[in-house]
Design a protein around this motif. Sequence first.
Motif, PDB file in Angstrom:
ATOM      1  N   LYS A 148      12.420   4.428   3.313  1.00  0.00           N
ATOM      2  CA  LYS A 148      12.593   3.307   2.448  1.00  0.00           C
ATOM      3  C   LYS A 148      11.353   2.346   2.561  1.00  0.00           C
ATOM      4  N   THR A 149      11.287   1.152   1.834  1.00  0.00           N
ATOM      5  CA  THR A 149      10.302   0.348   2.097  1.00  0.00           C
ATOM      6  C   THR A 149      10.107  -0.463   3.313  1.00  0.00           C
ATOM      7  N   ASP A 150      11.232  -0.430   3.958  1.00  0.00           N
ATOM      8  CA  ASP A 150      11.343  -1.126   5.165  1.00  0.00           C
ATOM      9  C   ASP A 150      11.355  -0.063   6.609  1.00  0.00           C
ATOM     10  N   THR A 151      11.113   0.978   6.132  1.00  0.00           N
ATOM     11  CA  THR A 151      11.182   2.342   7.314  1.00  0.00           C
ATOM     12  C   THR A 151       9.769   2.043   7.911  1.00  0.00           C
ATOM     13  N   ALA A 179       3.486   7.929   3.856  1.00  0.00           N
ATOM     14  CA  ALA A 179       4.288   6.755   3.637  1.00  0.00           C
ATOM     15  C   ALA A 179       4.014   5.505   4.748  1.00  0.00           C
ATOM     16  N   ARG A 236       2.338  -2.784   6.787  1.00  0.00           N
ATOM     17  CA  ARG A 236       3.729  -2.596   7.099  1.00  0.00           C
ATOM     18  C   ARG A 236       4.156  -3.459   8.643  1.00  0.00           C
TER      19      ARG A 236
END
Length: 432
Positions: A148-151, A179, A236
């Motif tokens: 996911k976007t916050d992985t 990713a 990130r």
Amino acid sequence: MIKLTENKFDTQRLHAGYDPKEHLNSPLPPIYQTAAFALGDTDEAEKVAEGSKEGFTYSRVANPTVRAFENRIAALDGGIDAVAVGSGMAAVSYALLSVAEGGGRIIAPTNLYGASIDAFQSIFPKFGIHVDFVDDINDFEAVKAAIKTDTKAVFVESVANPSTDIADIEQLATIAHQAGIPLIVDNTFPTPYLLRPFDFGADIDVYSSTKAINGHGNVVSGIIVDHGKFDWHNGRFPQFTENEFTLETEAGKPVSFYARFGAAAFISRVRIKYLRLFGAVMSPFDAYLALLGVETITERLDKEVRNAIAVARYLKSDPHVKKLYYAGIDLANPLVQKYFPKGIGSILSFELAGDEKQVDAVLNHVKVFTYLPNVGDVRSLIVNPVKITHREIPANLRKQHGLNTRVIRLSIGLEDADDLIADLKQAIGSAF
């Protein structure tokens, strides 16, 4: 950071990361059993304290004996640096808390060591870190779907405890990097001698050096190793790019860990923030014992692997054994061929074709094996994981991976293989 040499593994296990000339020509790293170190002059003290110069101020942050151990394991693993800590679980926790700091998600398989599962389910969520479990870590579509976007990372055991399932590190590293997240590998069972995950794209390795790295059952410790190849500046991971008030330029302006340490931003932050502030320190004496263990790692693991294969072959033929868990016996397995040409390690498990009372009888009648919750020792060990080492795992996950009360885990040591087989034969015979 440490300087790596072109020497091969067996030379580095004895010499890497330590210069006798800097320690009164002692061939063995001395035990610096001190809480703190004199600072010298004020200029040097300030540089060491802020991290712009390597040195020693306080043994909670760094110690010369511990540093020699860190340097040696980093060299053997092919990393740029390492941080030793007080246990394997501290290594797992510091690595994952650091990478997912501030909240986020970790992808991990469901067939992990019991304490890891417990931490991921009960403690990490309270820090805003949630783990998305996949049943088969080599189901690459499931891993991709879980991102996911916050992985923040994918976490695996190279050889699972206790099933010995092998993770396809190269494929998982490719998926993670696509990713923009790192692959973190718990490489405790194989050690850097049997497998170097960095050679296949992993970014961070963690070890319970309590186990086969030390190999003598006399030290509880862990270590985190940084490959130094991951881009922590990809957006990130703001904890590596935001200014840190404890890091300053000569002009007195704060800078980020990435700006100060570059490729070593991750491991430097683990040391300066997590080790220094949370304090799960490895003692100098423990580091000394671990260094002694590393000196014989090749001979130990070569024989332990041979013994484990012999024991596994016996168990596979015993009519009272319902199922064997030892991927290393299948030499045709492409993952064994690719990652473990020297063997997967000394740990294996089997399911007894009986009931719990018969399992208890086996445990109570062994004479050479020691009933003890550890692995990687020079002595052969036996345990019932569901009741001892993996009792934290929920019943549904145990059932899913065949981890029931009839499963017995073995850690094979340096005894004569014939004696180990004879001991198991008589113990199993007593149960039936």
